[in-house]
Design a protein around this motif. Structure first.
Motif, mmCIF file in Angstrom:
data_model
loop_
_atom_site.group_PDB
_atom_site.id
_atom_site.type_symbol
_atom_site.label_atom_id
_atom_site.label_comp_id
_atom_site.label_asym_id
_atom_site.label_seq_id
_atom_site.Cartn_x
_atom_site.Cartn_y
_atom_site.Cartn_z
ATOM 1 N N LYS A 168 41.270 -3.140 -48.881
ATOM 2 C CA LYS A 168 40.433 -1.967 -49.155
ATOM 3 C C LYS A 168 41.201 -0.674 -48.914
ATOM 4 O O LYS A 168 41.111 0.268 -49.708
ATOM 5 C CB LYS A 168 39.171 -1.993 -48.293
ATOM 6 C CG LYS A 168 38.263 -0.818 -48.601
ATOM 7 C CD LYS A 168 36.946 -0.879 -47.868
ATOM 8 C CE LYS A 168 35.928 0.103 -48.449
ATOM 9 N NZ LYS A 168 36.421 1.473 -48.608
ATOM 10 N N ALA A 169 41.961 -0.635 -47.830
ATOM 11 C CA ALA A 169 42.718 0.588 -47.523
ATOM 12 C C ALA A 169 43.742 0.889 -48.618
ATOM 13 O O ALA A 169 43.980 2.053 -48.955
ATOM 14 C CB ALA A 169 43.415 0.439 -46.173
ATOM 15 N N GLU A 170 44.322 -0.182 -49.171
ATOM 16 C CA GLU A 170 45.293 -0.001 -50.259
ATOM 17 C C GLU A 170 44.596 0.504 -51.524
ATOM 18 O O GLU A 170 45.087 1.417 -52.204
ATOM 19 C CB GLU A 170 46.001 -1.330 -50.543
ATOM 20 C CG GLU A 170 46.878 -1.803 -49.381
ATOM 21 C CD GLU A 170 47.325 -3.261 -49.498
ATOM 22 O OE1 GLU A 170 48.260 -3.648 -48.771
ATOM 23 O OE2 GLU A 170 46.734 -4.024 -50.299
ATOM 24 N N PHE A 171 43.460 -0.107 -51.802
ATOM 25 C CA PHE A 171 42.672 0.302 -52.971
ATOM 26 C C PHE A 171 42.297 1.783 -52.855
ATOM 27 O O PHE A 171 42.488 2.566 -53.789
ATOM 28 C CB PHE A 171 41.413 -0.571 -53.040
ATOM 29 C CG PHE A 171 40.524 -0.307 -54.214
ATOM 30 C CD1 PHE A 171 40.730 -0.958 -55.422
ATOM 31 C CD2 PHE A 171 39.457 0.582 -54.110
ATOM 32 C CE1 PHE A 171 39.890 -0.725 -56.507
ATOM 33 C CE2 PHE A 171 38.624 0.830 -55.188
ATOM 34 C CZ PHE A 171 38.839 0.169 -56.389
ATOM 35 N N GLY B 278 44.032 10.801 -57.763
ATOM 36 C CA GLY B 278 43.161 11.969 -57.785
ATOM 37 C C GLY B 278 41.701 11.619 -57.997
ATOM 38 O O GLY B 278 40.921 12.416 -58.506
ATOM 39 N N GLU B 279 41.340 10.382 -57.588
ATOM 40 C CA GLU B 279 39.982 9.894 -57.823
ATOM 41 C C GLU B 279 39.243 9.731 -56.501
ATOM 42 O O GLU B 279 39.845 9.594 -55.448
ATOM 43 C CB GLU B 279 40.037 8.501 -58.482
ATOM 44 C CG GLU B 279 40.730 8.470 -59.802
ATOM 45 C CD GLU B 279 39.777 8.588 -60.972
ATOM 46 O OE1 GLU B 279 38.615 8.183 -60.832
ATOM 47 O OE2 GLU B 279 40.189 9.095 -62.030
ATOM 48 N N LYS B 280 37.933 9.676 -56.612
ATOM 49 C CA LYS B 280 37.117 9.323 -55.444
ATOM 50 C C LYS B 280 36.688 7.870 -55.570
ATOM 51 O O LYS B 280 36.455 7.383 -56.679
ATOM 52 C CB LYS B 280 35.858 10.207 -55.383
ATOM 53 C CG LYS B 280 36.178 11.643 -55.045
ATOM 54 C CD LYS B 280 34.891 12.426 -54.887
ATOM 55 C CE LYS B 280 35.201 13.861 -54.455
ATOM 56 N NZ LYS B 280 34.001 14.694 -54.415
ATOM 57 N N ALA B 281 36.576 7.192 -54.428
ATOM 58 C CA ALA B 281 36.103 5.801 -54.453
ATOM 59 C C ALA B 281 34.652 5.782 -54.919
ATOM 60 O O ALA B 281 34.247 4.944 -55.669
ATOM 61 C CB ALA B 281 36.219 5.167 -53.066
#
Length: 154
Positions: A140-143, A151-154
């Motif tokens: 998850k941290a890598e993702f 430049g995106e938000k999860a």
DNA sequence: GCCAACGTTGGC
DNA sequence: GCCAACGTTGGC
């Protein structure tokens, strides 16, 4: 169960994220590597996928996809004229499995392999350490880090 | 297009 | 069960 994260590679000139966008979703057929197959068998509906283009310059994560159907036998293994035909696969006990993935979004800024290799927090990524595995788990941290680099938000 | 790295096959 | 030969992947 918690959402899991994966990375799937596609040869950019064979099936790009633009192809996935226009198709909406696709069967991830043709995987003939046991480790990659095993990873697909672990996938659950709703899992998130980094979509990676290999064999382009530069190679990069170019967007996101979502698992929309859990694993089922890859039909191409039983089609004698198909290039993925596997005469050793038994229909009672299929050798190759796949999932369906749907287009999620394309990044405005692809995250290149070079940038991933330069990022210390991504030094443990399978992509960096086992470059030939076409379906691989991602933490998850890598993702989240890759999304941030895009430049995106999860 | 080249070739290193890796996975698979098959002879022994 | 080992390992050489072979085929494929994928970065460059």
């Amino acid at each position: 169960m918690a959402t899991r994260y994966w990375l799937m590679k596609s040869e950019a000139d064979v099936y790009s994220i633009d192809d996935l966008e226009s198709d909406g979703k696709t069967m991830w057929d043709g995987v003939r590597n046991y480790q990659a197959r095993n990873n697909m068998r672990e996938m659950k509906k709703g899992d998130r996928v980094l979509y990676y283009h290999s064999r382009q310059s530069p190679p990069a994560v170019v967007g996101l996809a979502t698992v929309v159907r859990e694993s089922y036998p890859d039909p191409t293994q039983f089609e004698p004229k198909n290039k993925y035909f596997d005469e050793k696969s038994d229909s009672e006990d299929p050798r190759w499995w796949l999932v369906d993935v749907a287009f999620d979004r394309k990044f405005d800024e692809p995250v290149s392999l070079h940038d991933i290799k330069d990022e210390p927090s991504l030094s443990e990524m399978v992509l960096v350490n086992n470059s030939r595995l076409s379906v691989q788990p991602v933490k998850k941290a890598e993702f989240d880090r890759v999304l941030k680099m895009a430049g995106e938000k999860a």
